[in-house]
Every structure is written in C-alpha cells, then in structure tokens.
Motif scaffolding. Structure first.
Motif, short mmCIF file in Angstrom:
data_model
loop_
_atom_site.label_atom_id
_atom_site.label_comp_id
_atom_site.label_asym_id
_atom_site.label_seq_id
_atom_site.Cartn_x
_atom_site.Cartn_y
_atom_site.Cartn_z
N GLN A 2 0.83 -1.21 0.00
CA GLN A 2 0.00 0.00 0.00
C GLN A 2 0.86 1.26 0.00
O GLN A 2 0.48 2.26 -0.60
N SER A 3 2.03 1.22 0.65
CA SER A 3 2.90 2.41 0.68
C SER A 3 3.42 2.74 -0.72
O SER A 3 3.85 3.86 -0.97
N LYS A 4 3.36 1.79 -1.64
CA LYS A 4 3.77 2.01 -3.03
C LYS A 4 2.58 2.35 -3.91
O LYS A 4 2.69 2.35 -5.13
N ASN A 5 1.43 2.62 -3.27
CA ASN A 5 0.18 2.97 -3.97
C ASN A 5 -0.24 1.89 -4.97
O ASN A 5 -0.72 2.19 -6.06
#
Length: 183
Positions: A2-5
């Motif tokens: 998720q932190s990498k979208n």
C-alpha cells in the motif's frame, strides 16, 4: 504494498480453504463433536480405516485448494502488473502431512511441485518452546518435531531466514526483496 500505492487483494488461505469451510463451517456448524472427532482421527492411528479415510479426504481437499489457488492466481506469477505475495500456508500443509504421516513421499513431492514458488519467501524461525508458550493446545514434542520438519522443507527453498527474536535487524533484507520484486 500500500505504501507504493499499489492495489492489493487479500485472501486468507486457511479461512478461505475448502478444508476449513467444510470442517469448520459445514461439519462444525452442524456438530462440534463431529468436527472434534475428525480432527482427533488425524492424530490417532489406532483405527486405521478411519484414519485412512479422513486422511484421504484431507489430502483431496488440500489438493483441490492448491489447484484452485493456482487456477485463480496463476496468472499473477510473472505478470508485470500483478504480484502474488503468499504466506506459508501450502508449505505448512506439507509439514503437517509429514507430521501426521498422512502422505507418502511421492504425494508430498507431487503436492510441493504444484505450489507456485513465491517471488519472496521469508521464514521466521521460532524457538519451539517459545511457540509452545504461544499456542498450548499441543504438547512440547509437537513443536519440537515440527521445528525439524520445517527446517527440512525450507532448506530446499531459497528464502530469507529470520530468527523470531531478531525481526528488526532483518527488516532491511525483507524490504529490499519487496522493492526488488515490486520495483
């Protein structure tokens, strides 16, 4: 992820497995004693016929789960826009089948060859006595024997080895592997 979208779908391999649905939702929903009886049959070889029948059904359901998983998610493996990140569920089942002596070496090799090899695999090795302290429904011998079985399974598979008490210092290796795969 998720932190990498990046979008992600979550599937809980145990809770969503055919074996779990049939045993816990189906049989356990109708009769808790029947569910307990089936689980006990897998750990008691005195009634060979019952052990063999229940063991055969368990292996068949595990095989169906694995084939279904491969059919549903096989297109993710090697795709540039999709990445499949898995936990140890299918490897756990190899260890459990060995522990319970449910399957021959031929069946276990066949089953293992069907498992899609993950792009990233890290194995958190816990001291068997620490694991026993966390989950006391099994005896100490269970955890000692399974620790050896896990070591045998994971020595044949490239992975990042992590000691349970040393997760923080291995964090960089895991993140580097995730970055390598996700780009």
């Amino acid at each position: 992820i998720q932190s990498k979208n990046l979008k992600a779908k979550y599937r809980h391999n145990v809770r969503d497995s055919f074996y779990h649905l049939i045993l816990h939702k189906g049989i356990g929903g109708v009769s808790e004693s029947s569910k307990t009886s089936i689980e006990a049959a897998l750990r008691n070889k005195e009634n060979r016929a019952y052990f063999s029948i229940v063991g055969f059904i368990k292996k068949a359901l595990l095989l169906i789960d694995l084939i279904y998983f491969n059919m549903r998610y096989g297109r993710y493996k090697g795709a540039k826009t999709k990445t499949l990140v898995c936990d140890r569920y299918f490897y756990d089942e190899i260890v459990q089948m060995r522990y319970l002596e449910l399957a021959s070496g031929t069946f276990l090799r066949f089953y293992e060859n069907l498992i899609m090899k993950p792009d990233i695999l890290f194995f958190v090795k816990s001291d068997p006595m620490v694991a026993y302290g966390r989950k006391r429904e099994y005896d100490k011998d269970y955890f000692m024997k399974k620790a050896g079985l896990y070591s045998n399974v994971y020595t044949a598979i490239p992975h990042i080895g992590i000691q349970d008490n040393d997760l923080k210092s291995n964090d960089h290796a895991i993140k580097a592997d995730i970055d390598r795969v996700l780009g």
